[in-house]
Design an enzyme around this catalytic site. Structure first.
Site, PDB file in Angstrom:
ATOM      1  N   ASN A 108       0.599  45.857 119.967  1.00  0.00           N
ATOM      2  CA  ASN A 108       1.864  46.056 120.686  1.00  0.00           C
ATOM      3  C   ASN A 108       2.252  44.751 121.350  1.00  0.00           C
ATOM      4  O   ASN A 108       1.393  43.951 121.719  1.00  0.00           O
ATOM      5  CB  ASN A 108       1.676  47.136 121.765  1.00  0.00           C
ATOM      6  CG  ASN A 108       2.938  47.403 122.560  1.00  0.00           C
ATOM      7  OD1 ASN A 108       4.027  47.502 121.983  1.00  0.00           O
ATOM      8  ND2 ASN A 108       2.815  47.508 123.872  1.00  0.00           N
ATOM      9  N   HIS A 110       4.268  43.526 124.759  1.00  0.00           N
ATOM     10  CA  HIS A 110       4.778  44.040 126.033  1.00  0.00           C
ATOM     11  C   HIS A 110       5.478  42.897 126.771  1.00  0.00           C
ATOM     12  O   HIS A 110       4.942  41.785 126.832  1.00  0.00           O
ATOM     13  CB  HIS A 110       3.627  44.603 126.875  1.00  0.00           C
ATOM     14  CG  HIS A 110       4.093  45.189 128.161  1.00  0.00           C
ATOM     15  ND1 HIS A 110       4.745  46.408 128.225  1.00  0.00           N
ATOM     16  CD2 HIS A 110       4.075  44.708 129.434  1.00  0.00           C
ATOM     17  CE1 HIS A 110       5.075  46.660 129.481  1.00  0.00           C
ATOM     18  NE2 HIS A 110       4.684  45.637 130.228  1.00  0.00           N
ATOM     19  N   SER A 142       2.897  39.736 126.523  1.00  0.00           N
ATOM     20  CA  SER A 142       1.502  39.936 126.106  1.00  0.00           C
ATOM     21  C   SER A 142       1.476  40.670 124.776  1.00  0.00           C
ATOM     22  O   SER A 142       2.262  41.597 124.564  1.00  0.00           O
ATOM     23  CB  SER A 142       0.766  40.830 127.120  1.00  0.00           C
ATOM     24  OG  SER A 142       0.889  40.342 128.436  1.00  0.00           O
ATOM     25  N   ASP A 151      -0.749  50.287 127.595  1.00  0.00           N
ATOM     26  CA  ASP A 151      -0.734  48.845 127.917  1.00  0.00           C
ATOM     27  C   ASP A 151      -2.078  48.319 128.418  1.00  0.00           C
ATOM     28  O   ASP A 151      -2.118  47.293 129.106  1.00  0.00           O
ATOM     29  CB  ASP A 151       0.352  48.509 128.965  1.00  0.00           C
ATOM     30  CG  ASP A 151       1.759  48.766 128.455  1.00  0.00           C
ATOM     31  OD1 ASP A 151       1.974  48.734 127.228  1.00  0.00           O
ATOM     32  OD2 ASP A 151       2.649  48.997 129.292  1.00  0.00           O
TER      33      ASP A 151
HETATM   34  C1  GAR Z   1      10.920  44.170 123.665  1.00  0.00           C
HETATM   35  O1  GAR Z   1      11.198  43.395 124.807  1.00  0.00           O
HETATM   36  C2  GAR Z   1       9.515  44.749 123.752  1.00  0.00           C
HETATM   37  O2  GAR Z   1       8.593  43.879 124.334  1.00  0.00           O
HETATM   38  C3  GAR Z   1       9.755  45.932 124.652  1.00  0.00           C
HETATM   39  O3  GAR Z   1      10.983  46.469 124.220  1.00  0.00           O
HETATM   40  C4  GAR Z   1      11.782  45.432 123.634  1.00  0.00           C
HETATM   41  C5  GAR Z   1      12.138  45.845 122.226  1.00  0.00           C
HETATM   42  O4  GAR Z   1      13.020  44.935 121.637  1.00  0.00           O
HETATM   43  N1  GAR Z   1       8.675  46.881 124.545  1.00  0.00           N
HETATM   44  C6  GAR Z   1       8.224  47.582 125.574  1.00  0.00           C
HETATM   45  O5  GAR Z   1       8.710  47.537 126.687  1.00  0.00           O
HETATM   46  C7  GAR Z   1       7.033  48.479 125.250  1.00  0.00           C
HETATM   47  N2  GAR Z   1       6.341  48.841 126.455  1.00  0.00           N
HETATM   48  P1  GAR Z   1      13.216  44.866 120.059  1.00  0.00           P
HETATM   49  O6  GAR Z   1      13.506  46.272 119.564  1.00  0.00           O
HETATM   50  O7  GAR Z   1      14.429  43.963 119.906  1.00  0.00           O
HETATM   51  O8  GAR Z   1      11.968  44.262 119.444  1.00  0.00           O
END
Ligand code: GAR
Length: 208
Positions: A108, A110, A142, A151
């Site tokens: 994942n 984060h 991360s 997480d």
């Molecule tokens: C990203 O910033 C990712 O790190 C976050 O959501 C966004 C997705 O963007 N994920 C989380 O917060 C998970 N806990 P994307 O769809 O453009 O990749």
């Protein structure tokens, strides 16, 4: 050849970063074989289709409980012979059963420096809002292996990003994505694809 499956819910910029890194050769010996979204309107599905990758929509509402949903995801990934599962903005929590088959094979990204601003309730823009409310001068991203505890799995790579005085959650999210997420996620996948990661207890060792 490492067969990658990606779980998404939204815009899919991290999925795009992975697809681009495979295309450019910076992730060697790997291909994205399947993208699954739990939201039917996720733009990530369009990105996948434009790259010729198979897509599926598996929504939580179609299943009686979390375990049945997890099993549907797991079955689809296993049917496609997926070796590595990437969560890329996937806004659902996977239960313990999912990891019986995919232990140490789910990553994942984060948008914070774990353990800061992480765990249940910290996702997407909420993370950046919390960083700004706290007055942090530095945040980051991360990449970690996923375990049933949100997480909290072994960390693979982290990268710091400056917070600017005039940031709002959107400008901070954009900088964290550009300077950290879109770099360290493909790097972590590349290390995995080259067999350079090993998980020892809660620590990830990187061989070079
Ligand atoms: C990203 O910033 C990712 O790190 C976050 O959501 C966004 C997705 O963007 N994920 C989380 O917060 C998970 N806990 P994307 O769809 O453009 O990749």
């Amino acid at each position: 050849m490492l067969r990658i499956g990606v779980l998404v819910s939204g815009g899919g910029t991290n999925l795009q970063a992975i697809l681009d890194a495979i295309e450019s050769g910076s992730i060697p010996n790997a291909s994205v074989e399947l993208v699954i979204s739990n939201k039917k309107n996720a733009f990530a599905l369009t990105r996948a289709a434009e790259s010729g990758v198979s897509t599926m929509v598996i929504g939580r509402k179609g299943y009686e409980n979390g375990t049945a949903f997890d099993n549907a995801l797991s079955d689809a990934l296993r049917s496609a012979d997926i070796d590595l599962v990437l969560l890329a903005g996937f806004m659902a929590i996977l239960g313990p059963d999912f990891f019986t088959h995919f232990k140490n094979r789910v990553m994942n990204v984060h948008p914070a420096l774990i353990p800061a601003f992480s765990g249940p309730g910290f996702y997407g823009l909420k993370v950046h809002e919390a960083v700004l409310a706290t007055g942090c001068k530095v945040t980051g991203a991360s990449v970690h292996f996923v375990t049933p505890e949100v997480d909290a799995g072994p960390l693979i790579l982290q990268k710091a990003v400056e917070v600017h005085q005039d940031d709002d959650a959107e400008t901070l999210q954009k900088r964290v994505m550009e300077e950290a997420e879109w770099k360290i996620y493909p790097q972590a996948v590349s290390l995995f694809a080259q067999g350079l990661l090993s998980v020892q207890g809660h620590h990830v060792k990187i061989s070079q």
